[in-house]
Structures are given as C-alpha cells and as structure tokens.
Write a protein that holds these residues in place. Structure first.
Motif, mmCIF file in Angstrom:
data_model
loop_
_atom_site.group_PDB
_atom_site.id
_atom_site.type_symbol
_atom_site.label_atom_id
_atom_site.label_comp_id
_atom_site.label_asym_id
_atom_site.label_seq_id
_atom_site.Cartn_x
_atom_site.Cartn_y
_atom_site.Cartn_z
ATOM 1 N N ARG A 50 15.906 73.102 29.731
ATOM 2 C CA ARG A 50 16.612 74.377 29.611
ATOM 3 C C ARG A 50 15.733 75.373 28.876
ATOM 4 N N LEU A 51 16.076 76.646 28.996
ATOM 5 C CA LEU A 51 15.377 77.665 28.236
ATOM 6 C C LEU A 51 15.568 77.410 26.741
ATOM 7 N N ALA A 52 14.566 77.716 25.970
ATOM 8 C CA ALA A 52 14.630 77.533 24.520
ATOM 9 C C ALA A 52 15.304 78.737 23.878
ATOM 10 N N THR A 53 15.987 78.472 22.786
ATOM 11 C CA THR A 53 16.559 79.538 21.972
ATOM 12 C C THR A 53 15.678 79.728 20.740
ATOM 13 N N ALA A 54 15.934 80.790 20.013
ATOM 14 C CA ALA A 54 15.200 81.013 18.762
ATOM 15 C C ALA A 54 15.432 79.836 17.816
ATOM 16 N N ARG A 55 16.660 79.319 17.801
ATOM 17 C CA ARG A 55 16.988 78.169 16.948
ATOM 18 C C ARG A 55 16.129 76.957 17.313
ATOM 19 N N ASP A 56 15.925 76.744 18.615
ATOM 20 C CA ASP A 56 15.104 75.608 19.051
ATOM 21 C C ASP A 56 13.687 75.703 18.495
ATOM 22 N N GLU A 57 13.181 76.915 18.338
ATOM 23 C CA GLU A 57 11.816 77.079 17.836
ATOM 24 C C GLU A 57 11.758 77.089 16.305
ATOM 25 N N LEU A 58 12.875 77.406 15.659
ATOM 26 C CA LEU A 58 12.888 77.469 14.194
ATOM 27 C C LEU A 58 13.223 76.137 13.523
ATOM 28 N N ILE A 59 14.189 75.407 14.049
ATOM 29 C CA ILE A 59 14.639 74.156 13.414
ATOM 30 C C ILE A 59 13.511 73.135 13.246
ATOM 31 N N PRO A 60 12.637 72.951 14.234
ATOM 32 C CA PRO A 60 11.559 71.965 14.031
ATOM 33 C C PRO A 60 10.634 72.293 12.861
ATOM 34 N N ARG A 62 11.470 72.959 9.969
ATOM 35 C CA ARG A 62 12.036 72.340 8.769
ATOM 36 C C ARG A 62 11.905 70.818 8.786
ATOM 37 N N ASP A 63 11.448 70.274 9.902
ATOM 38 C CA ASP A 63 11.319 68.818 10.066
ATOM 39 C C ASP A 63 10.119 68.325 9.250
ATOM 40 N N ASP A 64 10.331 67.289 8.443
ATOM 41 C CA ASP A 64 9.255 66.753 7.599
ATOM 42 C C ASP A 64 8.072 66.263 8.420
ATOM 43 N N ARG A 65 8.339 65.702 9.596
ATOM 44 C CA ARG A 65 7.240 65.215 10.447
ATOM 45 C C ARG A 65 6.350 66.372 10.894
ATOM 46 N N VAL A 66 6.948 67.523 11.143
ATOM 47 C CA VAL A 66 6.183 68.709 11.547
ATOM 48 C C VAL A 66 5.423 69.265 10.349
ATOM 49 N N ARG A 67 6.037 69.246 9.182
ATOM 50 C CA ARG A 67 5.368 69.736 7.964
ATOM 51 C C ARG A 67 4.131 68.904 7.643
ATOM 52 N N GLU A 68 4.221 67.597 7.898
ATOM 53 C CA GLU A 68 3.085 66.707 7.631
ATOM 54 C C GLU A 68 2.013 66.802 8.697
ATOM 55 N N ASN A 69 2.424 67.084 9.919
ATOM 56 C CA ASN A 69 1.482 67.123 11.038
ATOM 57 C C ASN A 69 1.955 68.186 12.027
ATOM 58 N N SER A 70 1.315 69.345 12.018
ATOM 59 C CA SER A 70 1.753 70.467 12.852
ATOM 60 C C SER A 70 1.709 70.145 14.347
ATOM 61 N N ALA A 71 0.899 69.177 14.743
ATOM 62 C CA ALA A 71 0.836 68.793 16.159
ATOM 63 C C ALA A 71 2.156 68.181 16.624
ATOM 64 N N TYR A 72 2.958 67.689 15.691
ATOM 65 C CA TYR A 72 4.239 67.075 16.028
ATOM 66 C C TYR A 72 5.289 68.111 16.445
ATOM 67 N N LEU A 73 5.009 69.382 16.203
ATOM 68 C CA LEU A 73 5.930 70.459 16.566
ATOM 69 C C LEU A 73 6.305 70.400 18.040
ATOM 70 N N SER A 74 5.329 70.209 18.903
ATOM 71 C CA SER A 74 5.634 70.198 20.338
ATOM 72 C C SER A 74 6.519 69.016 20.723
ATOM 73 N N VAL A 75 6.369 67.887 20.044
ATOM 74 C CA VAL A 75 7.204 66.711 20.333
ATOM 75 C C VAL A 75 8.666 67.024 20.019
ATOM 76 N N VAL A 76 8.916 67.588 18.835
ATOM 77 C CA VAL A 76 10.281 67.913 18.441
ATOM 78 C C VAL A 76 10.849 69.013 19.327
ATOM 79 N N LEU A 77 10.058 70.024 19.590
ATOM 80 C CA LEU A 77 10.515 71.145 20.414
ATOM 81 C C LEU A 77 10.854 70.707 21.832
#
Length: 146
Positions: A50-60, A62-77
C-alpha cells in the motif's frame, strides 16, 4: 491505526487514478523475483503493497533497531506497507529480514516508485536492438519462466 482503501477494479494504467472519478489507487500488487521461503518451505511470491503514510515513515525512526543501524530502516518501513505476501497477512520485520537480497532490493525500488513516482513502470532499453520501452515492475512472468 491503519487505514484500508480497496483499489477500484478499473483504473487508468500507471496513474493510480480511476478515469474521471478522482479516486486514488492506494494498493499495488507485485511479484517477487525469487520469493519468500517460509519455515515449512512454501515459496510466497505475489503480494500487495500500500501507499505509505507520513506515520509509516516516522514511526521506524523511533525503533531501537533503526537507531543502532540506519540500514534497518528499510526493513521496518517495508514491513509496515506490505499488506500481504502470498498467504501471509502479518508481514513483520522478521519476514522482511528473511527475504533474499534481490527481493528486498526489488521491494525498495517498488516502494520508491509507487510513493515517489506514482507508478510501477520502468524505462528499459533492449540490449540487442537498443529499442526503448517500458515494463511494469508490479508482476507478471519472471525471467526464464514461461
């Protein structure tokens, strides 16, 4: 809170809109190049994003896995916007982690195309005759298969 919008049956190709109605296409079917293999050995290739919302791009963010490794952002998103993968309705980061690298790359490009460009077409050039044409990345036959 997730919003569900069903795409209409007849839509103008590539634009995401139904002709003359002003409705927006919010879900896009895709076919993975290789497919996700679950724990029982079943291969899941077709899915819906589905199309992403602003929330979909913002919530990740705050995820600790993303904070530790920015490459993980795409996995969560990607896990937030895939609504179905084969018979799997609950696509979570663990599922996306287990995708083949080529499938993750496909989904990252697919995400970019539908959210930034508004379509799933890609311009390509035939290596033999050098003719330019467009292909739809959302599915169909995979190379080498009939």
């Amino acid at each position: 809170m997730r919003r569900a919008f069903a795409p209409s049956a007849r839509q103008e190709e590539g634009t995401g809109e139904e002709p003359g109605s002003g409705t927006l296409r919010t879900e896009f079917a895709f076919e993975l190049p290789r497919g996700y293999v679950d724990e029982s050995g079943t291969v899941h290739r077709s899915g819906v994003m589905r199309l992403a919302t602003a929330r979909d791009e913002l919530i990740p963010l705050r995820d600790d896995r993303v904070r530790e490794n920015s490459a993980y952002l795409s996995v969560v998103l990607i896990s937030r916007v895939i609504t179905r993968l084969g018979t799997i309705d609950d696509v979570h980061p663990g599922v996306v982690e287990d995708l083949f690298a080529s499938d993750l790359a496909f989904l990252q490009d697919f995400y970019r195309r539908i959210n930034a460009e508004g379509h799933t077409r890609a311009a390509v050039t035939c290596p033999s005759c050098h003719e330019n044409f467009a292909v739809d990345l959302s599915g169909g036959g995979r190379l080498g298969e009939s």
